[in-house]
Structures are given as structure tokens and as C-alpha cells.
Design a protein around this motif. Structure first.
Motif, PDB file in Angstrom:
ATOM      1  N   ALA A 242       0.878  -1.169   0.000  1.00 40.48           N
ATOM      2  CA  ALA A 242       0.000   0.000   0.000  1.00 40.48           C
ATOM      3  C   ALA A 242       0.912   1.214   0.000  1.00 40.48           C
ATOM      4  CB  ALA A 242      -0.916  -0.012   1.232  1.00 40.48           C
ATOM      5  N   PRO A 243       0.381   2.415  -0.228  1.00 42.14           N
ATOM      6  CA  PRO A 243       1.254   3.592  -0.215  1.00 42.14           C
ATOM      7  C   PRO A 243       2.049   3.699   1.084  1.00 42.14           C
ATOM      8  CG  PRO A 243      -0.909   4.167  -1.079  1.00 42.14           C
ATOM      9  CD  PRO A 243      -1.010   2.761  -0.587  1.00 42.14           C
ATOM     10  N   GLY A 244       3.387   3.623   0.980  1.00 42.06           N
ATOM     11  CA  GLY A 244       4.256   3.721   2.137  1.00 42.06           C
ATOM     12  C   GLY A 244       4.330   2.463   2.981  1.00 42.06           C
ATOM     13  N   VAL A 245       3.760   1.364   2.509  1.00 44.71           N
ATOM     14  CA  VAL A 245       3.763   0.105   3.262  1.00 44.71           C
ATOM     15  C   VAL A 245       4.434  -0.966   2.413  1.00 44.71           C
ATOM     16  CG1 VAL A 245       2.379  -1.661   4.400  1.00 44.71           C
ATOM     17  CG2 VAL A 245       1.644   0.731   4.457  1.00 44.71           C
ATOM     18  N   TYR A 246       5.464  -1.621   2.980  1.00 51.27           N
ATOM     19  CA  TYR A 246       6.252  -2.607   2.244  1.00 51.27           C
ATOM     20  C   TYR A 246       6.375  -3.897   3.039  1.00 51.27           C
ATOM     21  CZ  TYR A 246       7.641   1.245  -0.785  1.00 51.27           C
ATOM     22  OH  TYR A 246       7.628   2.308  -1.651  1.00 51.27           O
ATOM     23  N   SER A 247       6.307  -5.017   2.325  1.00 53.26           N
ATOM     24  CA  SER A 247       6.582  -6.323   2.918  1.00 53.26           C
ATOM     25  C   SER A 247       7.998  -6.742   2.575  1.00 53.26           C
ATOM     26  CB  SER A 247       5.601  -7.382   2.405  1.00 53.26           C
ATOM     27  OG  SER A 247       4.355  -7.248   3.032  1.00 53.26           O
ATOM     28  N   VAL A 248       8.708  -7.260   3.576  1.00 56.22           N
ATOM     29  CA  VAL A 248      10.067  -7.767   3.379  1.00 56.22           C
ATOM     30  C   VAL A 248      10.046  -9.267   3.673  1.00 56.22           C
ATOM     31  CG1 VAL A 248      12.488  -7.602   4.078  1.00 56.22           C
ATOM     32  CG2 VAL A 248      11.027  -5.555   4.114  1.00 56.22           C
ATOM     33  N   VAL A 249      10.426 -10.056   2.699  1.00 56.24           N
ATOM     34  CA  VAL A 249      10.521 -11.505   2.875  1.00 56.24           C
ATOM     35  C   VAL A 249      11.975 -11.846   3.189  1.00 56.24           C
ATOM     36  CG1 VAL A 249      10.165 -13.769   1.823  1.00 56.24           C
ATOM     37  CG2 VAL A 249       8.623 -11.876   1.268  1.00 56.24           C
ATOM     38  N   VAL A 250      12.178 -12.529   4.301  1.00 50.57           N
ATOM     39  CA  VAL A 250      13.511 -12.877   4.779  1.00 50.57           C
ATOM     40  C   VAL A 250      13.692 -14.388   4.672  1.00 50.57           C
ATOM     41  CG1 VAL A 250      15.061 -12.878   6.770  1.00 50.57           C
ATOM     42  CG2 VAL A 250      13.594 -10.895   6.326  1.00 50.57           C
TER      43      VAL A 250
END
Length: 452
Positions: A242-250
Motif C-alpha cells: 500500500a502507499p508507504g507500506v512494504y513487505s520484506v521476505v527474509v
């Protein structure tokens, strides 16, 4: 990373039995320690004569309790799993904040009372007595430095000051607590009438401080080193949700051995530039662990979170955890209501997929564009036959009211639900009051706030 794992059996599984929290026992032990400190002072104090005697006597007990409170303060920072998981990280953080306030107040009382009492004994001015104590008494220069540091930590922890400083600045200043406690420790033994020359009392004090130091070394240094050497975590990918929202997959090795559960969080460092390796920031898992992958979802709110979007595949990751008690272990009923606000949906998204029984998720956001992970939530709702509701602002920006009456009307039998809350501190407080007014018992309201 797939959205829904068809092999999960959350739909049919019975509600897990809630584990009894050790919070009451821990608090009882902490207060028993304070009582032991008062007993130590009482057993070593004879008759008190005159104003100077009363002032110095009160200063001694304030100093002893301050020394004990310093040890408690550091112990609550040690990230002991019994506390972080079984009691809950947010509750431990509140205890730590309360212990900090007690410590600063006791420190002020100790300094003022002791110096005033000494000045009365010596028939000297307060300024003269202060300079004499600081410059001529053993270990007092170190203690003075420790006192100044503790005051600085206390000032930056006040809510009004905290709002005006970055998390990174607060984090670095807060770490100075260790230095402050170390600097102030020695004068307690050399100048403390209740400890100096008393082997049993001195042994107790050393055991207290060395025990706390051992917890810090083990759980804040050695355990994280072992975890990261063993699992070799790296960034797998980054996705905008979403705007300004990020998912990081580790990605890492033997991830299942971490024992992480839906609803928990890790403290993360990313060694890819932009200073993200210098601070440890808590982010919740936004999906259950799958194979060798973990995922977090982050909203840009500060320097650390804003730099998440710049991470690249292969960036080295340092993690500490898992922490937090917002898990299925808290559930006592087969009916569960999850209420999320903003990016607080991340741990509840993982629980929405994995909690057994009848589950409903109510998601509060300003607009439809702010609904992070909305597609995944709708897919989970369809898969497990769960209910997904949104509470969005009206066309003129008016906020929907989440009152006791509206909650009871929307969720008949609400008093029999387990309710999980995650969102900004003010939202959680307001919603907690509404739920209590709606008849939901305190033991069935589960929430964690990561506001520091």
C-alpha cells in the motif's frame, strides 16, 4: 511465498487452552525483593535522632531502593523469553517504564535527602556540601556521572519528549542506562552504610547485580549471536503493499527451529546501508513462517522504517526473537474477534490465517487505499469461511465510532469472544475501554502495543 497454505487445519481445530501468565508471580517476586531491601535497612538502623538523622535515614532507604530499582530496570531490558513471550513484551515494556519512573524519583529523593542531611550535620551550605561529597568522597565522581546519564534517559523517555525525538535517538540514549548503572554501582558498596563492611548484605547485592548482568549478556548478546550464526538470514524480496507500506521476505536456514508463532515479532537490523544496522527495531511477522521464509510488513514512520523500501535481495539481516505473547496460546474461546488499525493488521493477518475456531477480523483504516494486505485477507476469509469487516472513514473524513453499543450490535454475544487488538496506542486504549463497557472480561482482551 503463498498466501494460503491449504494443508493447515485451522478451520477444524479446537480452541487452544490458554496458558496461565506468570505475570502475577513475577510482580510478587519483584515486590518481595523491594521488601527485602527495606528489611535490610530496618535491621541496620538504630534510633534516629534529630532532623539530620531523619534526613540521612530517609536518604539511605531511598538510595537502597533506587539501587534495587536500577537492577530491576536492567533486568526488564534483558529480553528474557519467560517475560517477553509468556508475560508479553508490551506488558514488560510498561513495567520497565514504571520502574524507570520509580528509579528517577528515588534517585532525586536520595540525592536531595542525603545532601540536605549531610549539610545539616556539618552545619554547611547545601552547595558546599554537594561539592565536598562529589569531589572528595570515594567513587562519587563516577556516581555523579551515572546520575546525570539516568536523568538524561528519564527526560528523553517522557512522552512529550519522546514524540519529538526519533526512535533511533531514543534507542541510543536508552542504551546508556547500562553505563549509568555500572558507574553508580561502586559508591553503593563503598559509601552505603547498609552494605559497607557487611558480608551477607554485600554478597546479596553482588548476586543481584551479577545475576542481572548474566541475563543481559546471555539473552541480549550470546543468544542473538547464536541465532544469527545458525540461521544466516538475508533479504529475499521486497514488495509494496500500500502507499508507504512494504513487505520484506527474509530467507534463512532451518527457520522452523526458531519456533516463531503467528502474532509474534522479531527485532530487526538490516546491514544494507542507510544506518539500518545500527538500531534494533521491532516488526511483527505478517504471515506464519513458511519453509525457510519469514515475512514482515512495515509502514514508513521513521528513519529505519522509511529505508525498508530500499532494501535489496541478499542484504544481510540480524534478528532477535521471537518475542511477544499475542498468539493463539492466549485464546480461551472458540470465537475470536481480531481488531486491527493501520499497519497493526500485520500480526493479526497471521492470526487470521491460523487461529482455530470462528474468527472475525475488523480492519480500521482511513481509506480503502490504506488497507495493507487486503487481497490476502479476503482470500483467507474465503478459504476458511471467516468474516472480514472494514471500518473506513466516511466521504468527509468522519471516523466510524467503535463504541460499546456498536460493537455489541455488530457482534452478538461479544462477551463470550476472545478479542485481539493491535494498532496505535491511543486506538488500543479507546477500544479497550469500549470492549470492557460491552461486557468483555479483561482476561479475554489480548493486545500488544509497540509504542516506545
Amino acid at each position: 511465498m503463498t498466501t494460503v497454505d491449504e494443508r493447515r487445519t485451522a478451520r477444524a481445530a479446537p480452541a487452544a487452552a490458554a496458558r496461565r501468565s506468570p505475570a502475577a508471580a513475577v510482580l510478587a517476586a519483584l515486590w518481595a525483593g523491594a521488601a527485602a531491601v527495606i528489611l535490610l535497612w530496618w535491621s541496620d538502623t538504630g534510633s534516629v535522632v534529630g532532623a539530620a538523622g531523619w534526613l540521612t535515614g530517609a536518604g539511605r532507604i531511598a538510595g537502597l531502593l533506587c539501587g534495587y530499582s536500577c537492577a530491576v530496570l536492567v533486568g526488564l531490558m534483558a529480553r528474557v523469553p519467560l517475560l517477553e513471550v509468556r508475560v508479553g513484551s508490551d506488558r514488560v515494556a510498561r513495567w520497565h517504564a514504571m520502574a524507570g519512573r520509580y528509579t528517577v524519583c528515588l534517585l532525586v529523593a536520595h540525592v536531595v535527602l542525603i545532601l540536605t542531611g549531610y549539610a545539616a550535620q556539618d552545619h554547611a551550605s547545601l552547595v558546599h556540601e554537594t561539592l565536598n561529597v562529589v569531589l572528595n568522597y570515594p567513587d562519587m565522581l563516577k556516581a555523579t556521572a551515572g546520575t546525570v546519564i539516568l536523568f538524561a534517559v528519564g527526560i528523553t523517555s517522557v512522552r512529550a519528549a519522546r514524540r519529538r525525538t526519533s526512535y533511533e535517538f531514543w534507542y541510543y540514549v536508552h542504551l546508556l542506562t547500562y553505563a549509568a548503572v555500572f558507574l553508580a554501582f561502586f559508591h553503593q558498596l563503598t559509601l552505603g552504610n547498609d552494605l559497607n563492611g557487611k558480608p551477607v548484605a554485600t554478597a546479596f547485592w553482588y548476586a543481584l547485580y551479577l545475576g542481572v548482568a548474566a541475563l543481559v549478556v546471555w539473552f541480549r548478546i550470546l543468544a542473538p549471536v547464536r541465532l544469527n550464526l545458525r540461521h544466516r538470514l538475508r533479504v529475499h524480496s521486497v514488495h509494496e503493499e500500500a502507499p508507504g507500506v512494504y513487505s520484506v521476505v527474509v530467507q534463512g536456514r532451518r527457520i522452523e527451529e526458531l519456533g516463531a508463532q503467528a502474532g509474534q515479532f522479531f527485532r530487526w537490523r538490516f546491514f544494507g546501508g542507510d544506518g539500518m544496522g545500527w538500531t534494533s527495531t521491532p516488526y511483527s511477522l505478517s504471515a506464519p513462517p513458511r519453509g525457510d521464509l519469514l515475512r514482515i510488513t512495515v509502514k514508513s514512520l521513521g528513519d529505519h522504517s522509511a529505508a525498508v523500501s530500499l532494501l535489496r535481495s541478499g542484504t544481510r539481516v540480524w534478528a532477535e526473537g521471537p518475542y511477544g505473547g499475542l498468539t493463539a496460546d492466549r485464546a480461551t474461546s472458540h470465537r475470536t474477534l481480531l481488531i486491527a488499525a493501520g499497519v497493526g493488521v500485520t500480526p493479526l493477518r497471521a492470526l487470521f490465517e491460523t487461529l482455530p475456531g470462528d474468527v472475525t477480523l475488523l480492519y480500521r483504516a482511513r481509506t480503502a487505499e490504506d488497507l495493507a494486505l487486503g487481497g490476502e485477507l479476503e482470500a483467507i476469509a474465503r478459504w476458511r469461511g471467516a468474516q472480514l469487516l472494514y471500518a473506513l472513514n466516511g466521504p468527509r473524513g468522519e471516523r466510524p465510532a467503535l463504541t460499546a453499543e456498536s460493537l455489541r450490535a455488530t457482534f452478538p454475544g461479544l462477551a463470550g469472544y476472545d478479542v485481539y487488538i493491535c494498532g496505535p496506542h491511543g486506538f488500543a486504549q479507546e477500544l479497550y475501554g469500549a470492549l470492557r463497557a460491552a461486557g468483555v472480561p479483561d482476561r479475554r482482551i489480548h493486545h500488544e502495543s509497540f509504542e516506545l
